[in-house]
Design an enzyme around this catalytic site. Structure first.
Site, PDB file in Angstrom:
ATOM      1  N   ARG A 112       0.869  -1.185   0.000  1.00 45.99           N
ATOM      2  CA  ARG A 112       0.000   0.000   0.000  1.00 45.99           C
ATOM      3  C   ARG A 112       0.902   1.229   0.000  1.00 45.99           C
ATOM      4  NH1 ARG A 112      -2.466   3.132   4.682  1.00 45.99           N
ATOM      5  NH2 ARG A 112      -3.822   4.593   3.598  1.00 45.99           N
ATOM      6  N   HIS A 156      -2.891  11.151   0.581  1.00 42.69           N
ATOM      7  CA  HIS A 156      -2.335  10.927   1.930  1.00 42.69           C
ATOM      8  C   HIS A 156      -1.768  12.282   2.371  1.00 42.69           C
ATOM      9  CE1 HIS A 156      -0.947   7.590   4.802  1.00 42.69           C
ATOM     10  NE2 HIS A 156      -0.525   8.720   5.370  1.00 42.69           N
ATOM     11  N   GLU A 201      -7.387   8.862   6.157  1.00 43.00           N
ATOM     12  CA  GLU A 201      -7.655   9.531   7.428  1.00 43.00           C
ATOM     13  C   GLU A 201      -8.143  10.973   7.262  1.00 43.00           C
ATOM     14  OE1 GLU A 201      -4.173   9.124   9.900  1.00 43.00           O
ATOM     15  OE2 GLU A 201      -4.243   6.946   9.872  1.00 43.00           O
ATOM     16  N   ASN A 327      -7.421   2.194   9.986  1.00 42.20           N
ATOM     17  CA  ASN A 327      -6.101   2.387  10.582  1.00 42.20           C
ATOM     18  C   ASN A 327      -6.275   2.349  12.086  1.00 42.20           C
ATOM     19  OD1 ASN A 327      -5.182   2.724   8.003  1.00 42.20           O
ATOM     20  ND2 ASN A 327      -4.675   4.896   8.212  1.00 42.20           N
ATOM     21  N   TYR A 329      -4.458   2.054  15.889  1.00 36.44           N
ATOM     22  CA  TYR A 329      -3.250   2.122  16.718  1.00 36.44           C
ATOM     23  C   TYR A 329      -3.545   1.899  18.196  1.00 36.44           C
ATOM     24  CZ  TYR A 329      -0.831   3.606  12.579  1.00 36.44           C
ATOM     25  OH  TYR A 329      -0.295   3.610  11.321  1.00 36.44           O
ATOM     26  N   GLU A 382      -3.587   0.064   8.218  1.00 37.11           N
ATOM     27  CA  GLU A 382      -2.412   0.458   9.011  1.00 37.11           C
ATOM     28  C   GLU A 382      -2.548  -0.112  10.409  1.00 37.11           C
ATOM     29  OE1 GLU A 382      -1.486   4.647   9.226  1.00 37.11           O
ATOM     30  OE2 GLU A 382      -1.814   4.916   7.073  1.00 37.11           O
TER      31      GLU A 382
HETATM   32  O1  IFM Z   1       2.493   7.920   9.931  1.00 39.17           O
HETATM   33  C1  IFM Z   1       1.119   7.966  10.087  1.00 39.17           C
HETATM   34  C2  IFM Z   1       0.422   7.734   8.764  1.00 39.17           C
HETATM   35  O2  IFM Z   1       0.832   8.655   7.810  1.00 39.17           O
HETATM   36  C3  IFM Z   1      -1.057   7.859   8.931  1.00 39.17           C
HETATM   37  N1  IFM Z   1      -1.544   7.034   9.999  1.00 39.17           N
HETATM   38  C4  IFM Z   1      -0.856   7.099  11.265  1.00 39.17           C
HETATM   39  C5  IFM Z   1       0.638   6.925  11.054  1.00 39.17           C
HETATM   40  C6  IFM Z   1       1.374   6.987  12.401  1.00 39.17           C
HETATM   41  O3  IFM Z   1       1.146   8.217  13.021  1.00 39.17           O
END
Ligand code: IFM
Length: 476
Positions: A112, A156, A201, A327, A329, A382
């Site tokens: 990706r 992006h 995002e 995405n 985290y 992500e």
């Molecule tokens: O690095 C970023 C990415 O560009 C977008 N999502 C979160 C990642 C980590 O902060």
């Protein structure tokens, strides 16, 4: 057997079903062994690695590329932690062939990446830049030659500065320019792309870029940011319509940064805060995409900061998509009277200060499937973390990142077992890169980059991912 044990462990640690009192959560689980060891995934499940153009390409002023809002933003003193920029980054613009070899050798199915709009259309309108288009031609063909699926993201965050000068995403005209750009990419590369993501995002682009002002273009105005979010969504829907009309073979989707919102306590105030923040982060995007309207509670909270919406906009936004990119985290814990700090609460955190919370990924996937059953497939586009990278005997022993990936992949498996249609998992990130306002200080790569020499070194996490993928391809 191990998978079942891990399921129980995740549930003990906060569960998938109780978005409430974090106070009684036990300490972070420290798995004794690899929880993915005996896990298998469906044969057509797509494994990948992710990057984005501004964060790795460099060559900021080469071969006719125009400036993006991030090039311009980095010029402002004090906005990037180490005062760096994307001028060289990982020099991927020149090292793309070696980087693709490296990706192939990891054993992933998919890469990706994102296309830098001002590299292919320097002003964001008008003339196209053949040299820029040629770069992506080489890159995409290079992926296919190595047996890698090509998954492209159109935006992006590196909007051409030429469009920012005309109002950027706040200007409705940018929506039309974006559709033209999407069509150009489809016409040049669509036959070779496995998927096209419109935006990465949009919450971050809108809110960090136009409300908090800590990302490009550095504007601090909430109403402005909300209008930006509407135009991002509108341009997504219009681009999807245009690409379908063009007969694209690529799967189409959008990528959202999402997190379960947990109230810090059972108090009504904390629960209300968590609900509203969930509306702002998740429902503000998923409701229009899937239901064709903004969430009423968030609109009420915004009052006169609500966006200007033209007749037909919401129908344009609500287009069937082939997948939603997620995405993930961490979770987010909301307290009505201030900031909840996971570190102070004794939780394991990454170097970004984000809590390590794998159970939140299962919870999020299950919630998305429950509330938005029309989404045919959820892709983890992500997942990963910035962790310490200790060098021991010429090797990067990033144990925390290895555990993070293992636990999150196990969390995806739990979601699949419970019936959620998850189709892909892509690690963020292939290699260390420019982490926006943190500059090069935070490293998310499974491959280490020495920025002085541009030497790439596989960290233990990359070695672990490669071994894991080998097991997957052998049917575990
Ligand atoms: O690095 C970023 C990415 O560009 C977008 N999502 C979160 C990642 C980590 O902060």
């Amino acid at each position: 057997m191990r998978a079942a044990t891990h399921t129980a462990a995740l549930r003990e640690d906060g569960g998938n079903d109780r978005p409430n009192n974090i106070i009684s959560y036990p300490e972070q689980i420290k798995p004794m062994s690899d929880p993915t060891r005996s896990l298998t995934f469906p044969p057509d499940f797509v494994w990948g690695v992710s990057t984005s153009a501004f964060q790795i390409e460099g060559a900021a002023k080469l071969d006719g590329k125009g400036p993006s809002i991030w090039d311009r933003f980095c010029e402002q003193p004090g906005v990037i932690a180490d005062a760096s920029n994307g001028d060289i980054a990982c020099d991927h613009y020149h090292r793309w062939a070696d980087d693709l070899d490296l990706i192939r050798d990891l054993g992933v199915d998919a890469y990706r990446f994102s296309i830098c709009w001002p590299r292919v259309q320097p002003m964001g309108h008008g003339a196209w830049n053949e040299k820029g288009l040629d770069f992506y031609e080489r890159l995409i063909d290079g992926m296919l030659a190595r047996g890698l699926q090509a998954h492209a993201t159109l935006n992006h965050w590196d909007l051409p500065q030429g469009l920012q000068d005309q109002g950027g995403w706040h200007a409705r005209s940018t929506v039309d320019h974006f559709v033209e750009y999407a069509l150009m990419i489809q016409r040049r590369f669509g036959d070779r792309l496995s998927s096209i993501v419109t935006h990465n995002e949009p919450w971050v682009a809108a809110m960090l870029g136009h409300h908090q002002g800590i990302f490009a273009p550095g504007i601090k105005d909430e109403a402005h940011a909300i209008q930006v979010s509407h135009h991002l969504l509108l341009s997504h829907g219009r681009a999807v319509q245009a690409l379908r009309a063009e007969g694209t073979q690529a799967k189409l989707g959008i990528v959202l940064n999402l997190a379960p919102m947990h109230p810090a306590t059972h108090s009504e105030a904390d629960r209300a805060k968590a609900r509203l923040e969930d509306g702002k982060l998740l429902r503000w995007y998923t409701d229009p995409l899937c239901h064709g309207h903004y969430p009423a509670d968030v609109l009420a909270a915004l009052g006169d900061k609500a966006p200007v919406v033209h007749a037909g906009d919401m129908d344009d936004i609500r287009q069937p998509i082939d997948f939603l990119g997620v995405n993930y985290y961490s979770r987010s814990v909301q307290s009505a009277d201030g900031h909840w700090d996971p570190k102070a609460a004794g939780k394991e955190v990454s170097e970004m200060g984000w809590e390590v919370y794998p159970a939140g990924l299962t919870e999020l996937l299950q919630r998305l499937h429950r509330d938005y059953p029309m989404l045919p497939s959820l892709w983890i586009t992500e997942n990963g973390g910035a962790f310490p990278d200790p060098w021991v005997g010429g090797q990067v022993q990033d144990e925390a990142r290895v555990r993070y990936l293992q636990d999150h992949i196990a969390a995806v498996r739990i979601a699949i077992d419970s019936g959620v249609p998850v189709g892909a998992y892509m690690v963020w990130s292939l290699m260390d890169n420019f982490e926006w306002a943190s500059g090069y200080e935070k490293r998310f790569g499974i491959v280490h980059v020495d920025y002085a020499t541009q030497q790439r070194t596989l960290k233990d996490s990359a070695l672990w991912y490669r071994a894991f993928l080998q097991r997957q391809h052998q049917g575990a």
